[in-house]
Motif scaffolding. Sequence first.
Motif, PDB file in Angstrom:
ATOM      1  N   GLU A 118      -8.876  -0.715 -11.598  1.00  0.00           N
ATOM      2  CA  GLU A 118      -8.676  -1.357 -10.300  1.00  0.00           C
ATOM      3  C   GLU A 118      -7.230  -1.281  -9.821  1.00  0.00           C
ATOM      4  N   ILE A 119      -6.293  -1.092 -10.731  1.00  0.00           N
ATOM      5  CA  ILE A 119      -4.883  -1.091 -10.339  1.00  0.00           C
ATOM      6  C   ILE A 119      -4.198   0.251 -10.552  1.00  0.00           C
ATOM      7  N   ARG A 120      -4.848   1.144 -11.228  1.00  0.00           N
ATOM      8  CA  ARG A 120      -4.250   2.425 -11.617  1.00  0.00           C
ATOM      9  C   ARG A 120      -3.585   3.146 -10.448  1.00  0.00           C
ATOM     10  N   ASP A 121      -4.221   3.172  -9.296  1.00  0.00           N
ATOM     11  CA  ASP A 121      -3.694   3.917  -8.152  1.00  0.00           C
ATOM     12  C   ASP A 121      -2.579   3.190  -7.406  1.00  0.00           C
ATOM     13  N   ASN A 122      -2.298   1.969  -7.792  1.00  0.00           N
ATOM     14  CA  ASN A 122      -1.281   1.188  -7.093  1.00  0.00           C
ATOM     15  C   ASN A 122       0.059   1.140  -7.822  1.00  0.00           C
ATOM     16  N   ILE A 123       0.189   1.892  -8.889  1.00  0.00           N
ATOM     17  CA  ILE A 123       1.440   1.899  -9.638  1.00  0.00           C
ATOM     18  C   ILE A 123       2.310   3.036  -9.128  1.00  0.00           C
ATOM     19  N   ILE A 124       3.436   2.710  -8.560  1.00  0.00           N
ATOM     20  CA  ILE A 124       4.380   3.699  -8.041  1.00  0.00           C
ATOM     21  C   ILE A 124       5.225   4.244  -9.184  1.00  0.00           C
ATOM     22  N   GLN A 125       5.799   3.351  -9.960  1.00  0.00           N
ATOM     23  CA  GLN A 125       6.634   3.722 -11.101  1.00  0.00           C
ATOM     24  C   GLN A 125       6.403   2.712 -12.201  1.00  0.00           C
ATOM     25  N   GLY A 126       6.059   3.187 -13.363  1.00  0.00           N
ATOM     26  CA  GLY A 126       5.835   2.264 -14.460  1.00  0.00           C
ATOM     27  C   GLY A 126       5.068   2.916 -15.571  1.00  0.00           C
ATOM     28  N   LYS A 127       4.552   2.095 -16.429  1.00  0.00           N
ATOM     29  CA  LYS A 127       3.804   2.568 -17.587  1.00  0.00           C
ATOM     30  C   LYS A 127       2.484   1.818 -17.667  1.00  0.00           C
ATOM     31  N   LEU A 128       1.403   2.599 -17.672  1.00  0.00           N
ATOM     32  CA  LEU A 128       0.071   2.045 -17.891  1.00  0.00           C
ATOM     33  C   LEU A 128      -0.264   2.231 -19.366  1.00  0.00           C
ATOM     34  N   ARG A 182      10.805   0.884  -4.092  1.00  0.00           N
ATOM     35  CA  ARG A 182      10.723   0.053  -2.883  1.00  0.00           C
ATOM     36  C   ARG A 182      10.345   0.904  -1.668  1.00  0.00           C
ATOM     37  N   ARG A 183      11.003   2.037  -1.521  1.00  0.00           N
ATOM     38  CA  ARG A 183      10.746   2.915  -0.383  1.00  0.00           C
ATOM     39  C   ARG A 183       9.314   3.441  -0.402  1.00  0.00           C
ATOM     40  N   LYS A 184       8.850   3.880  -1.565  1.00  0.00           N
ATOM     41  CA  LYS A 184       7.491   4.432  -1.669  1.00  0.00           C
ATOM     42  C   LYS A 184       6.422   3.386  -1.366  1.00  0.00           C
ATOM     43  N   VAL A 185       6.633   2.170  -1.847  1.00  0.00           N
ATOM     44  CA  VAL A 185       5.662   1.101  -1.569  1.00  0.00           C
ATOM     45  C   VAL A 185       5.551   0.879  -0.070  1.00  0.00           C
ATOM     46  N   TYR A 186       6.670   0.816   0.609  1.00  0.00           N
ATOM     47  CA  TYR A 186       6.633   0.609   2.055  1.00  0.00           C
ATOM     48  C   TYR A 186       6.080   1.811   2.797  1.00  0.00           C
ATOM     49  N   ASP A 187       6.335   3.015   2.285  1.00  0.00           N
ATOM     50  CA  ASP A 187       5.766   4.212   2.908  1.00  0.00           C
ATOM     51  C   ASP A 187       4.242   4.233   2.790  1.00  0.00           C
ATOM     52  N   ILE A 188       3.739   3.829   1.657  1.00  0.00           N
ATOM     53  CA  ILE A 188       2.293   3.895   1.398  1.00  0.00           C
ATOM     54  C   ILE A 188       1.543   2.704   1.971  1.00  0.00           C
ATOM     55  N   PHE A 189       2.130   1.516   1.876  1.00  0.00           N
ATOM     56  CA  PHE A 189       1.398   0.290   2.210  1.00  0.00           C
ATOM     57  C   PHE A 189       1.953  -0.432   3.434  1.00  0.00           C
ATOM     58  N   ASN A 190       2.588   0.275   4.344  1.00  0.00           N
ATOM     59  CA  ASN A 190       3.085  -0.395   5.541  1.00  0.00           C
ATOM     60  C   ASN A 190       1.916  -0.754   6.474  1.00  0.00           C
ATOM     61  N   LYS A 191       2.171  -1.637   7.412  1.00  0.00           N
ATOM     62  CA  LYS A 191       1.117  -2.135   8.305  1.00  0.00           C
ATOM     63  C   LYS A 191       0.433  -1.005   9.070  1.00  0.00           C
ATOM     64  N   GLN A 192       1.224  -0.067   9.558  1.00  0.00           N
ATOM     65  CA  GLN A 192       0.652   1.034  10.343  1.00  0.00           C
ATOM     66  C   GLN A 192      -0.364   1.831   9.525  1.00  0.00           C
ATOM     67  N   GLU A 246      -4.361   2.220  10.235  1.00  0.00           N
ATOM     68  CA  GLU A 246      -4.982   3.541  10.364  1.00  0.00           C
ATOM     69  C   GLU A 246      -6.193   3.670   9.443  1.00  0.00           C
ATOM     70  N   ILE A 247      -6.059   3.199   8.214  1.00  0.00           N
ATOM     71  CA  ILE A 247      -7.175   3.259   7.262  1.00  0.00           C
ATOM     72  C   ILE A 247      -8.319   2.380   7.744  1.00  0.00           C
ATOM     73  N   ALA A 248      -7.987   1.170   8.208  1.00  0.00           N
ATOM     74  CA  ALA A 248      -9.019   0.260   8.713  1.00  0.00           C
ATOM     75  C   ALA A 248      -9.756   0.890   9.892  1.00  0.00           C
ATOM     76  N   LYS A 249      -9.029   1.568  10.755  1.00  0.00           N
ATOM     77  CA  LYS A 249      -9.640   2.213  11.909  1.00  0.00           C
ATOM     78  C   LYS A 249     -10.582   3.339  11.458  1.00  0.00           C
ATOM     79  N   LEU A 250     -10.138   4.114  10.483  1.00  0.00           N
ATOM     80  CA  LEU A 250     -10.983   5.197   9.955  1.00  0.00           C
ATOM     81  C   LEU A 250     -12.253   4.655   9.323  1.00  0.00           C
ATOM     82  N   LEU A 251     -12.131   3.512   8.673  1.00  0.00           N
ATOM     83  CA  LEU A 251     -13.290   2.882   8.018  1.00  0.00           C
ATOM     84  C   LEU A 251     -14.070   1.987   8.962  1.00  0.00           C
ATOM     85  N   ASN A 252     -13.606   1.933  10.223  1.00  0.00           N
ATOM     86  CA  ASN A 252     -14.252   1.125  11.249  1.00  0.00           C
ATOM     87  C   ASN A 252     -14.292  -0.362  10.871  1.00  0.00           C
ATOM     88  N   ILE A 253     -13.147  -0.831  10.351  1.00  0.00           N
ATOM     89  CA  ILE A 253     -13.003  -2.237   9.987  1.00  0.00           C
ATOM     90  C   ILE A 253     -12.154  -2.912  11.060  1.00  0.00           C
TER      91      ILE A 253
END
Length: 129
Positions: free
Chosen positions: A62-72, A107-117, A121-128
Amino acid sequence: MDEVAKSQKNVKYLGKVDDITLNQEYAIVSLFILTSSFETFGYVLLEAQSHGLPIVTFDLPEIRDNIIQGKLVKPFDTEEFAKAILNFYSQYNLDREKYYLMREEIRRKVYDIFNKQKIFEIAKLLNIN
């Protein structure tokens, strides 16, 4: 929790904190460690990474894809978990400037991937709505 924390010299239990205190705490730590064996999305990991913290956590689907930098780490492999923590500690001590550059990149990557815009866009594609 409070009693256990008081009995340990290296444990600080804050309980519920406001956003200012939370941001202050994130600012003074160098690594975020999550020992949970179950997570749904891992919001707290994104929050920690938005403060530039690398992550050490168990490898949960459930969290694997949300790790930017670290160790699983394989769940419950405490020896490997400890090694991962010590590895980040070594990196921090060997070259702090490089470590802080890594934190800024997280920090930069998190904001690039998970910013509001992007979320909109994802919500719009999923019609949410």
